[in-house]
Design a protein around this motif. Structure first.
Motif, short mmCIF file in Angstrom:
data_model
loop_
_atom_site.label_atom_id
_atom_site.label_comp_id
_atom_site.label_asym_id
_atom_site.label_seq_id
_atom_site.Cartn_x
_atom_site.Cartn_y
_atom_site.Cartn_z
N GLN A 258 0.85 -1.18 0.00
CA GLN A 258 0.00 0.00 0.00
C GLN A 258 0.90 1.23 0.00
OE1 GLN A 258 -0.98 2.43 2.34
NE2 GLN A 258 -2.91 2.98 1.37
N GLU A 259 0.47 2.31 -0.64
CA GLU A 259 1.41 3.39 -0.92
C GLU A 259 1.92 4.13 0.32
OE1 GLU A 259 -1.08 4.97 -3.75
OE2 GLU A 259 -2.17 6.33 -2.45
N HIS A 260 1.26 3.97 1.46
CA HIS A 260 1.79 4.64 2.66
C HIS A 260 2.93 3.88 3.30
CE1 HIS A 260 -2.29 6.67 2.82
NE2 HIS A 260 -1.41 7.61 2.60
N ILE A 261 3.07 2.63 2.95
CA ILE A 261 4.17 1.88 3.56
C ILE A 261 5.19 1.45 2.51
CG2 ILE A 261 2.99 1.08 5.64
CD1 ILE A 261 2.37 -1.50 4.19
N TYR A 262 5.32 2.29 1.52
CA TYR A 262 6.37 2.08 0.52
C TYR A 262 7.57 2.90 0.99
CZ TYR A 262 8.69 2.25 -4.00
OH TYR A 262 9.61 2.15 -5.01
N PHE A 263 8.59 2.20 1.49
CA PHE A 263 9.71 2.91 2.12
C PHE A 263 10.94 2.92 1.21
CE2 PHE A 263 7.45 1.14 5.95
CZ PHE A 263 6.81 2.32 6.24
N LEU A 264 11.95 3.64 1.69
CA LEU A 264 13.18 3.73 0.90
C LEU A 264 13.75 2.36 0.58
CD1 LEU A 264 15.05 6.75 2.46
CD2 LEU A 264 14.48 6.43 0.06
N GLN A 265 13.58 1.44 1.52
CA GLN A 265 14.17 0.13 1.27
C GLN A 265 13.41 -0.67 0.24
OE1 GLN A 265 14.51 0.08 5.33
NE2 GLN A 265 16.24 -1.31 5.30
N HIS A 266 12.12 -0.41 0.11
CA HIS A 266 11.39 -1.04 -1.00
C HIS A 266 12.03 -0.59 -2.31
CE1 HIS A 266 8.22 -1.55 2.06
NE2 HIS A 266 7.90 -2.60 1.35
N LEU A 267 12.29 0.70 -2.36
CA LEU A 267 12.89 1.25 -3.56
C LEU A 267 14.25 0.62 -3.81
CD1 LEU A 267 12.58 3.43 -5.74
CD2 LEU A 267 13.67 5.03 -4.19
N LEU A 268 15.07 0.55 -2.75
CA LEU A 268 16.40 -0.04 -2.89
C LEU A 268 16.30 -1.49 -3.38
CD1 LEU A 268 18.18 1.22 0.34
CD2 LEU A 268 18.74 1.83 -1.99
N GLN A 269 15.44 -2.24 -2.70
CA GLN A 269 15.30 -3.66 -3.03
C GLN A 269 14.81 -3.84 -4.47
OE1 GLN A 269 15.55 -6.50 -1.04
NE2 GLN A 269 14.03 -7.95 -1.76
N ASN A 270 13.81 -3.04 -4.85
CA ASN A 270 13.26 -3.21 -6.19
C ASN A 270 14.28 -2.83 -7.26
OD1 ASN A 270 10.93 -4.10 -5.07
ND2 ASN A 270 9.87 -2.16 -5.21
N TRP A 271 15.05 -1.81 -6.96
CA TRP A 271 16.11 -1.47 -7.90
C TRP A 271 17.11 -2.60 -8.02
CZ3 TRP A 271 17.06 4.31 -6.22
CH2 TRP A 271 16.22 5.13 -6.97
N TYR A 272 17.40 -3.17 -6.89
CA TYR A 272 18.38 -4.26 -6.92
C TYR A 272 17.85 -5.41 -7.77
CZ TYR A 272 22.40 -6.76 -5.10
OH TYR A 272 23.60 -7.41 -4.99
N LEU A 273 16.58 -5.72 -7.59
CA LEU A 273 16.00 -6.81 -8.38
C LEU A 273 15.96 -6.47 -9.85
CD1 LEU A 273 13.12 -8.07 -6.08
CD2 LEU A 273 15.39 -9.02 -6.43
N LYS A 274 15.95 -5.17 -10.14
CA LYS A 274 15.96 -4.76 -11.55
C LYS A 274 17.38 -4.48 -12.03
CE LYS A 274 11.43 -2.57 -11.50
NZ LYS A 274 10.74 -1.28 -11.58
N LEU A 275 18.35 -4.87 -11.25
CA LEU A 275 19.77 -4.71 -11.59
C LEU A 275 20.19 -3.25 -11.71
CD1 LEU A 275 19.99 -7.49 -14.28
CD2 LEU A 275 21.34 -7.49 -12.23
N GLU A 276 19.42 -2.33 -11.11
CA GLU A 276 19.79 -0.92 -11.19
C GLU A 276 20.69 -0.57 -10.02
OE1 GLU A 276 18.04 1.13 -13.51
OE2 GLU A 276 16.00 0.37 -13.66
N PHE A 277 21.84 -1.18 -9.97
CA PHE A 277 22.69 -0.93 -8.82
C PHE A 277 23.23 0.49 -8.82
CE2 PHE A 277 26.42 -1.20 -6.08
CZ PHE A 277 25.85 -1.82 -4.98
N ASP A 278 23.35 1.08 -10.00
CA ASP A 278 23.90 2.43 -10.09
C ASP A 278 23.06 3.41 -9.28
OD1 ASP A 278 21.86 1.95 -11.81
OD2 ASP A 278 22.88 2.66 -13.60
N ARG A 279 21.75 3.36 -9.53
CA ARG A 279 20.87 4.28 -8.81
C ARG A 279 20.86 3.98 -7.33
NH1 ARG A 279 15.35 4.59 -12.19
NH2 ARG A 279 16.27 5.03 -14.22
#
Lengths: 300, 765, 274
Positions: free
Chosen positions: C229-250
């Motif tokens: 749910q959009e209120h519990i989307y935290f920085l680590q969700h972003l980090l984790q999702n980027w990692y899963l998408k191989l966006e390590f640069d960002r």
């Protein structure tokens, strides 16, 4: 003039005692209530560990979206079974191995943290050197960094050191974690700088100061650090998952299956087995640790 | 005190040095020659599961339903050697033990019980065995175990004859000696678990369970001291089966043990267990089979009998390098039997290569898909790259975009030019942005519906199915229409054929289509529910539970995989949605289902013929890609990876695997000739196993696909152009929200909005 | 001298990896080309980033003061009690439960068809004076953040109590006793003696609360998935999702930004509180 009536001295005393005791009771009451509230959800665990899968499925089916109505929970199962414990303790030899892995890993980490972290914390607390605050700030930031971001670079380092897939891959980074340093540091800062100065003037070596003044006074901090580290590493999940390929080397926390309903009872049984040593450590560990530290302090 | 401080420092420095140097420096040494290799042993006709080795190199083969066959040391067999039973009272056999001279004993359950006590247990669902002994001349007699220390009804699960012909048996808590003539049982010693194997060396018998080895001195009649090394070995090597055999050389008693990780040697009384053959490089490593028996031959070779009628001889080959010089790493998220099999085949063709097959998750622990992917990404980003990746349930486009995957157009071109592969299916994998192909599915599933013709004669779209269900509901006001137990099942059966239609060219979500989808599935669920009250549905769910293992199986897996699954619900439901999962068996399954639906004995009236066709849903001509294989751009062995890919695409791989394991759901081969071959085979034995008996006891022969049906299937393969790949974020999200829509918590419109909102975050990232 | 062994390990296992992160924040993930500040620009220009920062900040703003307040209050009550040990152990128990089981327990309780909703429905059905209760889908509505904060408090209170107790134990008892003899009331002794004595602990425990906020991610993720749910989307969700998408640069760029902010906050607080 009539003098104001004063209560007899014994009454004042008794009233004071009563107030004190009432306060103590009130405080105990509040704490017990909070503790009960905190533990209440955990009461589900022992019941769940004895519940057979059919019953579990039946009472949880609303959560699975299979039924209308609400999930119920039986604190005491209607059809208790020790099947999950049988499967865990008897049918799967892997359990013991993983259990002892966890014990070994946690013990090694705690010991290492004590050896490495204590002097570091002492250094930050007892010496004023240039860049101390900044370095300490860095320690704090390193402690706060989420594991996800350190995963890749740590993996590279461990590969270079040929440590990948070796228990040391989990133990060594944990030993050098800045977290216990941070907590122990707090314990040491309570020590009056004047005492240290006086000791130095008296010609005490740094090690002597550390062991005779630092350790006894900072022991609460050390104790806190050890208890918290234990909690942290007893249920460590992500590091072993990332750095240990060999399942035989895994800790117990990874043994929990992906939670599905048919596995839920089993998972609860694993949780019980993981909780028992924790309780044990809480019960005995606090005392033992306190004494242990006092002992080290005397010997060195 | 000073010293202490230095010691501390030194200690740490030493530890670090040790860690640094510990594993280095083994890269460039020369590889010694010689290692065990294996070749398949041709077995006489029959389906054998077990083997009893004799000391002279001959052996007996048997199975629970196959009679004892003797093969002499030269490998000659005269066929069936001895008939075990012509005893009509045997219902099922469970355990068999064979002696060197051919005498045998087996545990069975009878068709009718003479013993009331045991029968009561049987009815209560507790299986208790009876026993039979057949001597070397074929004389049969019932064996009734009795005696002190043996409680009646205790099951004897493991049998072994000593070289002298004495019978030993084990229950789950003890080992016994049994007098075969009188049935007298003598309890020898207690065990912690069920003993799985017993081996004899001189006077000593070794009995082993999954975690402990017991040494029993038969002459003295007492238990000897245990051995910690063996115990540890047993507890960590028993998964997948462990076999043992005794051998001796130069005064040394040797125990050989075979299991998935390899063949091991243990010198009696010692504490060292030495690996002499690596499971990875021999048939022992095959996770599809379990070793059942091990025979030590005089010339230093071994025979290993496996489950599934398969035996190999392992021999020492001095011309092979001890360990392969090269390594090919194959990665998949989940265990894939086909890929594992290909690895073994590849290794056989390239003896200098070790195929290392790694799986990210194996289900029985806390590693989730995200965790596994994270570990894989760590490796990829750190440059520690596998050569081949099976991309099922992975985001192929993401990996292609980041330059992790090699483009396959070059490798695939010859296949496409010669029309060997279904071009449409390969082309369906083309990534739109770069217009290149990065991965190929080796197998596909095709969506199908099956039901009465009167309900469905439209275009087979989602709306047509809804309309068909309404018609069926009018006709049959009660009961289920679709075979769906829970809301999620409706989604699982329909989403694959709709999902590809929800994303536009630019990757944006088509909210309208998604809303329409939610409206349709909600209607479907409502229609389906209208035939039950709550209690009725619950009862139906319970009844069907035994067929339905919700956590192991997607509901979309039902239907047309093999007759068993198709039979389960005929006559109870009127329309089936599902996938065609195996070519011949799948087609046969359709036949069987049709026949069942139309057969009189179901007491259901069918007014029109039962028929089947492709089910197009919203996306049209969807195929479900399975075993999608890609090669890594930075892989260390690009040529080997290419050779591996060619092996995967070869006819033997596409066909043989399937013929070996006709009942797996691996899918329809994307190689035209292989698919045709599989449909064309006329294997009588195979056909027999696929026939079925109806409840009245009438045996129905198998139905083979007709020429017309084959053409229909080929046409469907030719038309399939829209690829569905499970495991995308959109699917997960739509599934989760979909359940809430069907529960009535959200309207279809709200549901679609909710999905859109969540996807918006993902798109932003 | 005391610092050296510890620091060398930190260097190898933490600082070197961190430098690698910094290095990679200037490179493109995949081919490793140098792209300057592009990754940082990509982070700041990202809508999900803004959302995640906001949510993480809210979570901290609610979680940290509440946690510190509650646990301080409890430890003030607890410090003179005889049963202290047992109570602290009880408070610590949730920490010792494996995450997977913890999450399962939570799910059973807070699911829309879970136990809590069941009890509430039952109670409101029994007592007619209360308005009818409709089941709340805690994790998919505005309640989500509250649920996360509550479970955070549940799990971490005992943890912080231990730390406060350690801090309190180091206060010289004599001063307080003397003050009490002099007639200082509770409020005064808190205000003049305890609070100043704990100022350092405030810093430590505040920082650790932030640490625990970051650590609670795995549980949030296990309950609500990668896209909650959009209120519990935290920085680590972003980090984790980027990692899963191989966006390590960002991811690396975001890490560097986060570290700088944390370092600044840390130095600032340290100056103020010590």
């Amino acid at each position: 003039m009539r003098s104001r009536a004063t209560a007899p001295a014994w009454a004042v005393q008794a009233y004071g005692k009563w107030r004190k005791r009432r306060r103590a009771w009130l405080a105990t009451g509040i704490c017990v209530a909070v503790a009960a509230l905190v533990c209440a959800p955990l009461l589900m665990i022992p019941g769940g560990s004895l519940m057979d899968s059919a019953e579990m499925r039946q009472i949880l089916s609303p959560i699975l979206g299979e039924e209308k109505g609400f999930a119920a929970w039986h604190l005491i199962p209607v059809y208790p079974t020790i099947g999950h414990f049988y499967r865990l303790l008897i049918a799967s030899p892997a359990f013991y191995q993983l259990f002892w892995n966890t014990v070994g890993m946690t013990a090694a980490i705690l010991l290492g943290q004590l050896i490495v972290g204590l002097p570091s914390a002492w250094a930050f607390a007892a010496f004023r050197f240039r860049g101390r605050d900044f370095l300490f700030g860095i320690y704090v930031v390193l402690m706060l960094l989420p594991f996800q971001v350190m995963l890749l670079p740590q993996y590279i380092v461990l590969q270079k050191l040929h440590l990948y897939n070796h228990p040391a891959a989990v133990i060594l980074p944990a030993v050098f974690s800045t977290f216990p340093v941070f907590i122990m540091y707090r314990g040491f800062t309570q020590i009056d700088a004047a005492i240290l100065e006086a000791a130095r003037l008296d010609g005490a070596g740094e090690l002597q100061i550390f062991s005779y003044i630092g350790l006894p006074l900072g022991k609460m901090g050390v104790q806190a650090a050890m208890v918290l580290s234990f909690l942290e590493y007893w249920n460590l999940v992500e590091q072993p998952m990332a750095f240990l390929e060999e399942q035989a080397a895994w800790p117990l926390s990874l043994y929990l299956p992906q939670i599905t309903v048919s596995q839920a009872g089993f998972a609860f049984a694993v949780a019980v087995m993981a909780l028992i040593p924790a309780l044990f450590v809480f019960a005995l560990g606090q005392d033992a640790l306190e004494e242990g530290i006092a002992y080290i302090g005397v010997k060195m | 005190m000073r010293i202490k401080r230095h010691m501390l420092l030194q200690l740490i420095i030493c530890a670090m040095c040790a860690a640094l140097s510990g594993c280095g420096g083994s890269q460039e040494e020369e590889i010694p020659m010689g290692r065990y290799a294996d070749r398949e042993v041709k077995l006489p006709p029959g389906t054998f599961d077990y083997m009893h080795p004799c000391p002279d190199g001959s052996y007996y083969l048997y199975g629970l339903d196959t009679e004892l066959t003797y093969v002499d040391a030269q490998g000659e067999s005269k066929g069936k050697d001895r008939s075990w039973e012509n005893n009509a009272n045997i219902h099922a056999k469970y355990e068999v033990g064979v002696a060197d001279n051919g005498a045998s004993v087996f545990a069975y359950t009878p068709r009718f019980w003479n013993d009331e006590e045991l029968e009561a247990l049987w009815i209560a669902g507790d299986v208790r065995y009876l026993y039979y002994y057949v001597d070397e001349k074929g004389q049969k007699q019932a064996l009734e175990p009795h005696g002190e220390g043996y409680q009646k009804g205790t099951n004897l699960n493991t049998f072994a004859f000593s070289p002298e012909g004495e019978l030993y048996a084990a229950s789950d808590h003890a080992v016994y000696r049994v007098n075969v003539e009188t049935g007298e049982v003598e309890s020898l010693f207690a065990t912690e678990k069920q003993v799985k194997s017993m081996v004899f060396t001189g006077d000593v018998m070794l009995a082993a369970d999954d975690g402990k080895a017991y040494f029993y001195d038969r002459a003295e009649g007492k238990l000897l001291d245990g051995n910690g090394a063996l115990d540890t070995f047993l507890s960590s090597h028993s998964t997948g089966g462990l076999v043992m055999a005794a051998g001796d050389s130069e005064n040394e008693q040797i125990l050989y043990m075979g299991c998935r990780t390899g063949l091991y040697r243990y010198i009696w009384g010692g504490s060292v267990i030495e690996q002499i053959a690596d499971g990875q490089m021999t048939a022992l490593g095959d996770t599809q089979r379990s070793p059942r028996a091990l025979q030590v031959l005089d010339n230093g070779a071994f025979r290993v009998m496996f489950s599934g009628n398969y035996m190999v001889e392992m021999y020492y080959d001095e011309t092979l390098p001890a360990r392969p010089a090269k390594e090919l790493t194959v990665y998949s998220l989940e265990e894939n039997g086909w890929i594992r099999y290909a690895g073994q085949l590849f290794q056989k063709e390239h003896p200098d290569v070790l195929v290392r097959y790694e799986t990210g998750m194996d289900g029985d622990n806390a590693v989730s898909r995200e965790d596994a992917l994270r570990n894989l990404n760590t490796r990829l980003l750190a440059g520690d790259v596998p050569d081949v990746i099976v991309m099922d349930r992975m985001d192929i486009e993401q990996y292609a975009d980041k330059g992790m995957l090699r483009e396959l157009d070059g490798i695939l071109q010859p296949y496409l030019d010669d029309g060997i592969l279904y071009q449409n299916i390969v082309e369906g994998m083309r990534m739109t942005e770069k217009n290149k192909i990065y991965s190929v599915p080796m197998m596909v599933y095709l969506p199908l519906w099956l039901g009465e013709k009167m309900y469905l004669d439209g275009e087979d779209s989602l709306e047509d199915i809804v309309a068909g269900m309404e018609k069926a509901r009018q006709k049959h006001p009660e009961g289920a229409i679709l075979y769906t137990l829970y809301p999620k099942d409706v989604l699982l059966q329909t989403m694959p054929v709709c999902l590809p239609a929800w994303t536009g060219e630019d990757g944006s979500l088509d909210v309208e289509k998604l809303t329409a989808y939610y409206q349709a599935v909600r209607r479907m669920w409502e229609i389906d529910c209208a035939g039950f009250d709550d209690a009725g549905r619950e009862a139906w769910q319970k009844n069907n539970m035994e067929w339905y293992a919700p956590e192991d199986m997607d509901m979309a897996d039902i239907g047309f995989n093999f007759q068993y699954a198709a039979q389960q619900n005929f006559g109870e439901t009127w329309l089936q949605l599902g996938f065609l999962m195996t070519p011949q068996v799948g087609m046969t399954g359709i036949h069987v289902t049709k026949a069942n639906m139309a057969a009189d004995w179901q007491e259901k009236e069918l007014e029109d013929t039962v028929t089947y066709d492709a089910y197009t849903g919203q996306a049209g001509n969807v195929y479900w890609a399975r075993t999608i294989v890609g090669l890594c751009e930075q892989g260390k062995e690009p040529e080997l990876a290419e050779a591996y890919m060619n092996l995967l695409l070869s006819d033997p791989m596409m066909r043989k695997w399937w013929l070996d394991k006709p009942r797996n759901y691996s899918g329809l081969a994307i190689r035209k000739d292989s698919l045709g071959d599989i449909l064309d085979i006329d294997n009588i034995e195979f056909g027999q196993t696929m026939g079925f008996k109806d409840p009245t006891g009438v045996n129905h022969p198998n139905f083979w696909p007709t020429e017309e049906e084959k053409q229909w299937l080929y046409q469907m393969m030719e038309d399939a152009s829209c690829c569905y790949r499970p495991g995308t974020m959109l699917e997960e999200c739509a599934m989760e929200v979909g359940v809430r829509v069907l529960d009535g918590e959200l309207t279809p419109e709200e549901g679609a909005k909710e999905v859109e909102r969540k996807m918006a975050i993902a798109m932003e990232e | 001298m005391f610092l050296l062994p510890g620091f060398s390990g930190v260097m190898i296992f933490y600082l070197l990896p961190f430098f690698e992160v910094v290095r990679r924040s200037f490179l493109k993930s995949g081919n490793g080309a140098f792209v300057g500040m592009d990754n940082y620009r990509a982070v700041f220009g990202n809508g999900a980033f803004a959302l995640a920062v906001r949510n993480t900040f809210l979570y901290m703003a609610a979680g940290v003061p509440l946690l510190m307040g509650i646990s301080l209050f409890l430890s003030l009550l607890l410090r003179n009690l005889l049963q202290r040990r047992k109570l602290v152990s009880a408070l610590l128990l949730p920490m010792a439960v494996p995450a997977a089981v913890m999450v399962l327990t939570l799910q059973i309780l807070i699911d829309r068809q879970g136990v809590i909703n069941g009890v509430l429905t039952h109670v409101s059905g029994k007592i007619t004076a209360l308005p009818a209760f409709t089941a709340i889908d805690y994790l998919n509505t505005g309640w989500a953040l509250a649920v996360v904060v509550c479970s955070f408090l549940w799990k971490n209170t005992g943890y912080m109590v231990i730390l406060w107790l350690a801090g309190l134990a180091a206060l010289p008892k004599e001063v307080e006793e003397a003050a009490q003899v002099d007639g200082a009331n509770r409020w005064q002794s808190w205000h003049y003696i305890i609070r100043p004595g704990l100022s350092g602990s405030f810093f430590t425990i505040g920082m650790l609360s932030v640490l625990q906020i970051f650590k609670s991610y795995r549980e949030v993720w296990m309950v609500a998935g990668s896209y909650p749910q959009e209120h519990i989307y935290f920085l680590q969700h972003l980090l984790q999702n980027w990692y899963l998408k191989l966006e390590f640069d960002r991811m690396a760029a975001l890490t560097v930004i986060m570290s700088l902010v944390l370092l600044a906050v840390c130095l600032l607080l340290q100056k103020r509180l010590e």
